[in-house]
Design an enzyme around this catalytic site. Structure first.
Site, PDB file in Angstrom:
ATOM      1  CB  ALA A  50      -3.758   5.238  -1.763  1.00  0.00           C
ATOM      2  CB  VAL A  53       1.375   9.935   6.391  1.00  0.00           C
ATOM      3  CG1 VAL A  53       1.909  10.909   5.357  1.00  0.00           C
ATOM      4  CG2 VAL A  53       0.725  10.666   7.551  1.00  0.00           C
ATOM      5  CG  ASP A 173      -2.656  -3.116  -4.086  1.00  0.00           C
ATOM      6  OD1 ASP A 173      -1.895  -3.406  -5.037  1.00  0.00           O
ATOM      7  OD2 ASP A 173      -2.583  -2.034  -3.477  1.00  0.00           O
TER       8      ASP A 173
HETATM    9  N1  LIG Z   1       0.784  -1.690  10.957  1.00  0.00           N
HETATM   10  C1  LIG Z   1       1.856  -1.141  10.405  1.00  0.00           C
HETATM   11  N2  LIG Z   1       3.040  -1.108  11.062  1.00  0.00           N
HETATM   12  C2  LIG Z   1       4.121  -0.538  10.489  1.00  0.00           C
HETATM   13  N3  LIG Z   1       4.127   0.043   9.268  1.00  0.00           N
HETATM   14  C3  LIG Z   1       2.983   0.048   8.569  1.00  0.00           C
HETATM   15  C4  LIG Z   1       1.784  -0.536   9.093  1.00  0.00           C
HETATM   16  N4  LIG Z   1       0.807  -0.397   8.167  1.00  0.00           N
HETATM   17  C5  LIG Z   1       1.359   0.243   7.135  1.00  0.00           C
HETATM   18  N5  LIG Z   1       2.674   0.516   7.364  1.00  0.00           N
HETATM   19  C6  LIG Z   1       3.591   1.224   6.456  1.00  0.00           C
HETATM   20  O1  LIG Z   1       2.858   2.163   5.695  1.00  0.00           O
HETATM   21  C7  LIG Z   1       2.921   1.854   4.283  1.00  0.00           C
HETATM   22  C8  LIG Z   1       1.587   2.138   3.616  1.00  0.00           C
HETATM   23  O2  LIG Z   1       0.543   1.451   4.314  1.00  0.00           O
HETATM   24  P1  LIG Z   1      -0.651   0.749   3.571  1.00  0.00           P
HETATM   25  O3  LIG Z   1      -0.059  -0.319   2.736  1.00  0.00           O
HETATM   26  O4  LIG Z   1      -1.696   0.325   4.521  1.00  0.00           O
HETATM   27  O5  LIG Z   1      -1.197   1.934   2.694  1.00  0.00           O
HETATM   28  P2  LIG Z   1      -1.514   1.884   1.157  1.00  0.00           P
HETATM   29  O6  LIG Z   1      -0.381   1.304   0.390  1.00  0.00           O
HETATM   30  O7  LIG Z   1      -2.025   3.200   0.754  1.00  0.00           O
HETATM   31  O8  LIG Z   1      -2.631   0.836   1.139  1.00  0.00           O
HETATM   32  P3  LIG Z   1      -4.006   0.974   0.522  1.00  0.00           P
HETATM   33  O9  LIG Z   1      -3.806   0.837  -0.949  1.00  0.00           O
HETATM   34  O10 LIG Z   1      -4.618  -0.155   1.184  1.00  0.00           O
HETATM   35  O11 LIG Z   1      -4.609   2.286   0.943  1.00  0.00           O
HETATM   36  C9  LIG Z   1       3.317   0.372   4.250  1.00  0.00           C
HETATM   37  O12 LIG Z   1       3.981   0.060   3.058  1.00  0.00           O
HETATM   38  C10 LIG Z   1       4.233   0.267   5.456  1.00  0.00           C
HETATM   39  O13 LIG Z   1       5.523   0.751   5.146  1.00  0.00           O
END
Ligand SMILES: Nc1ncnc2c1ncn2[C@@H]1O[C@H](COP(=O)(O)OP(=O)(O)OP(=O)(O)O)[C@@H](O)[C@H]1O
Length: 352
Positions: A50, A53, A173
């Protein structure tokens, strides 16, 4: 080597603003012990969060390959708890509390630019190879999970939720995008940006997390809800695995409330009847019974993650009985009589 993540035009700020932020950032940095992001070499973008990257990176000191979640403006925070910094501290704290659990992505540290300007933070995690999520896995298969595959997946997810809830935290979430999936069937919960201490959720203006996976109490805008909300979400995920398509598809909040209330009669009688004639009619009685427990409309009637793991769908107890029940069930039993205490209108205020 410089640790630079891709910076798009919209991320660039005027020099004066940048200098001001850097100054404020330095003060905040002094309060926490951050690792130095310059020790990491960014290799490849692997996901989008969110606030920035997620990148594959190498730790120069150890040679280890890790995942780095970039949180733009992560150092910005106010004393009243608003701003990103408290949220990052919460996210990192929740992940740290769950360290060592195989079903939850492992945090290594939080990093900031030690000698560079800027107020960004970076959550450094173990790298989960493959880059697939449960959402992409379902799309690639193009078919539902078998009941055995779904059981294996749900066991991992409920165990992760059990651990998380035992730390006094709720995820808020959980959805197939926030579940990392390896080819061998291993799953890990990630995306802890909305995680918060249970039952201390302030009155949110709108539900946190993807609407399609939000529990009724979240949709009703209750100011105080707990781990049961994650359990509902896991019920949605279980149904999606078994049906191959999302349980709820509406996007408008009010419509979804109505949809959920209409669904309640199906849910209540789910132990003996298929969800919508075709979507889940191939699922065993025990599987539908568990689903009904996860998707109980009232949160106080919902199973906890720990209770769900004791369910016969996992333990295999009474397997013979289930088989007999299924064999006998040629005619579906009559639907269970429904009550809607306190629900005169779908949009009535929730009971306190
Ligand atoms: N430890 C990891 N290893 C590999 N890929 C990851 C990892 N963490 C996140 N990702 C990739 O990055 C994407 C986004 O990460 P994450 O879900 O933490 O962010 P987000 O959706 O913005 O979460 P948040 O709402 O918690 O900020 C995931 O869907 C996945 O594809």
């Amino acid at each position: 080597m410089e640790a630079a993540l891709p910076v798009t035009a919209r991320n660039k700020r005027p020099a004066q603003e940048e200098a001001h932020r850097a100054d404020a950032g330095k003060k905040k940095r002094a309060r926490y012990e951050f690792d130095d992001i310059n020790e990491y070499e960014m290799l490849k973008e692997i996901g989008e969060g969110a606030f920035g990257v997620v990148a594959k990176a190498r730790d120069h000191r150890t040679g280890e390959t890790v995942a780095v979640k970039w949180i733009r403006g992560g150092l910005e925070g106010n004393n009243d708890g608003s701003g990103l910094l408290p949220a990052v501290v919460r996210e990192a704290g929740c992940l740290a509390a769950c360290r060592g659990h195989p079903g939850i992505v492992q945090i290594k540290t939080v990093a900031a630019g030690e000698d560079t300007s800027g107020d960004d933070l970076y959550i450094v995690m173990e790298l989960f190879a493959g880059g697939a999520t449960l959402r992409s896995e379902l799309a690639t298969r193009g078919r539902p999970f078998s009941e055995d595959e779904a059981r294996d997946a749900m066991k991992q997810l409920l165990e992760a939720a059990e651990k998380l809830h035992a730390t006094g935290t709720i995820h808020r979430d959980i959805n197939p995008d926030n579940i990392l999936a390896a080819a061998g069937g291993e799953l890990k919960l990630c995306g802890f940006g909305c995680a918060t201490p249970a039952r201390r959720v302030g009155c949110p203006e709108k539900p946190v997390g993807m609407l399609q996976y939000c529990a009724p109490e979240q949709l009703f805008g209750l100011s105080c809800y707990g781990p049961e909300a994650d359990v509902w979400t896991l019920g949605c995920v279980m149904a999606e695995l078994l049906a191959g398509e999302a349980l709820f598809t509406a996007t408008e909040e009010d419509y979804m409330i109505a949809e959920r209330i209409n669904l309640r009669d199906d849910i209540v009688s789910m132990g003996v009847e298929a969800f919508d004639e075709t979507m889940l009619d191939h699922v065993s009685v025990a599987g539908r019974e568990l689903l009904a427990g996860l998707l109980a409309f009232h949160s106080d009637e919902r199973l906890t993650a720990a209770e769900a793991l004791e369910h016969r769908w996992f333990t295999g107890e009474e397997d013979e009985e289930v088989q007999e029940e299924e064999e006998v069930q040629e005619e579906p039993p009559a639907a269970v009589e429904l009550e809607f205490p306190g629900f005169e209108s779908p949009f009535a205020a929730p009971a306190a």
